[in-house]
Write a protein that holds these residues in place. Structure first.
Motif, mmCIF file in Angstrom:
data_model
loop_
_atom_site.group_PDB
_atom_site.id
_atom_site.type_symbol
_atom_site.label_atom_id
_atom_site.label_comp_id
_atom_site.label_asym_id
_atom_site.label_seq_id
_atom_site.Cartn_x
_atom_site.Cartn_y
_atom_site.Cartn_z
ATOM 1 N N SER A 82 0.829 -1.207 0.000
ATOM 2 C CA SER A 82 0.000 0.000 0.000
ATOM 3 C C SER A 82 0.867 1.263 0.000
ATOM 4 O O SER A 82 0.512 2.266 -0.605
ATOM 5 N N GLY A 85 2.448 2.755 -3.572
ATOM 6 C CA GLY A 85 1.740 3.618 -4.503
ATOM 7 C C GLY A 85 1.173 2.878 -5.700
ATOM 8 O O GLY A 85 0.524 3.476 -6.542
ATOM 9 N N ASP A 86 1.399 1.577 -5.785
ATOM 10 C CA ASP A 86 0.856 0.794 -6.893
ATOM 11 C C ASP A 86 -0.573 0.415 -6.553
ATOM 12 O O ASP A 86 -0.815 -0.428 -5.695
ATOM 13 N N ARG A 87 -1.523 1.045 -7.223
ATOM 14 C CA ARG A 87 -2.920 0.784 -6.884
ATOM 15 C C ARG A 87 -3.385 -0.595 -7.332
ATOM 16 O O ARG A 87 -4.434 -1.052 -6.927
ATOM 17 N N TRP A 88 -2.637 -1.270 -8.180
ATOM 18 C CA TRP A 88 -3.014 -2.606 -8.643
ATOM 19 C C TRP A 88 -2.272 -3.699 -7.879
ATOM 20 O O TRP A 88 -2.542 -4.879 -8.055
#
Length: 148
Positions: A82, A85-88
């Motif tokens: 989390s 910063g990788d939303r996937w």
């Protein structure tokens, strides 16, 4: 005297000039707002270090530190993902990952039946998979299910 007025330019020339001005305006607006890529701009340069490989190591280290401290490695790994910063990005347990792989391969866990809601609100079985738990229980296509 009939015919074209020699002092009035043709309509197509005016339309062409108007479209040219509109297109030029769009290009100028894009350049002013920074919509076009600038390869020399530091924020737009691509990195040569694969981001996924670095993040994977960070997640592994966070999980290992948590395990050594006696806390949950899953929670530590989820926090590391989390923060990346990788939303996937996601963290899966072994069981969750196996279920995910099975769903990608078209294998699902279930009772082996398909159902649809009829216009009167009742639910009717539209298909039963052979060898499934539903077939073993004796459920057949066309059976009506009760709402609970």
């Amino acid at each position: 005297m009939s015919g074209r007025d020699p002092l009035c330019p043709p309509r197509r020339a005016r339309q062409g000039a108007a479209l040219t001005l509109v297109f030029a305006g769009v290009l100028v607006a894009g350049a002013v707002t920074g919509a076009f890529p600038d390869p020399d701009h530091p924020a737009r340069r691509t990195t040569t270090v694969p981001v996924g490989a670095v993040r994977k190591e960070d997640v592994r280290e966070a999980a290992a530190r948590a395990m050594a401290d006696g806390t949950s490695p899953m929670e530590a790994a989820e926090r590391a993902v989390s923060r990346s910063g990788d939303r996937w990005g996601a963290v899966y347990s072994e069981g969750e990952y196996q279920e995910f792989q099975d769903s990608l391969d078209g294998r699902y866990t279930g009772v082996g039946l398909s159902a649809a809601r009829e216009q009167d609100g009742r639910i009717e079985v539209t298909g039963v998979r052979p060898g499934s738990p539903a077939a073993a229980a004796g459920i057949r296509t066309g059976d009506r299910l009760r709402s609970v």
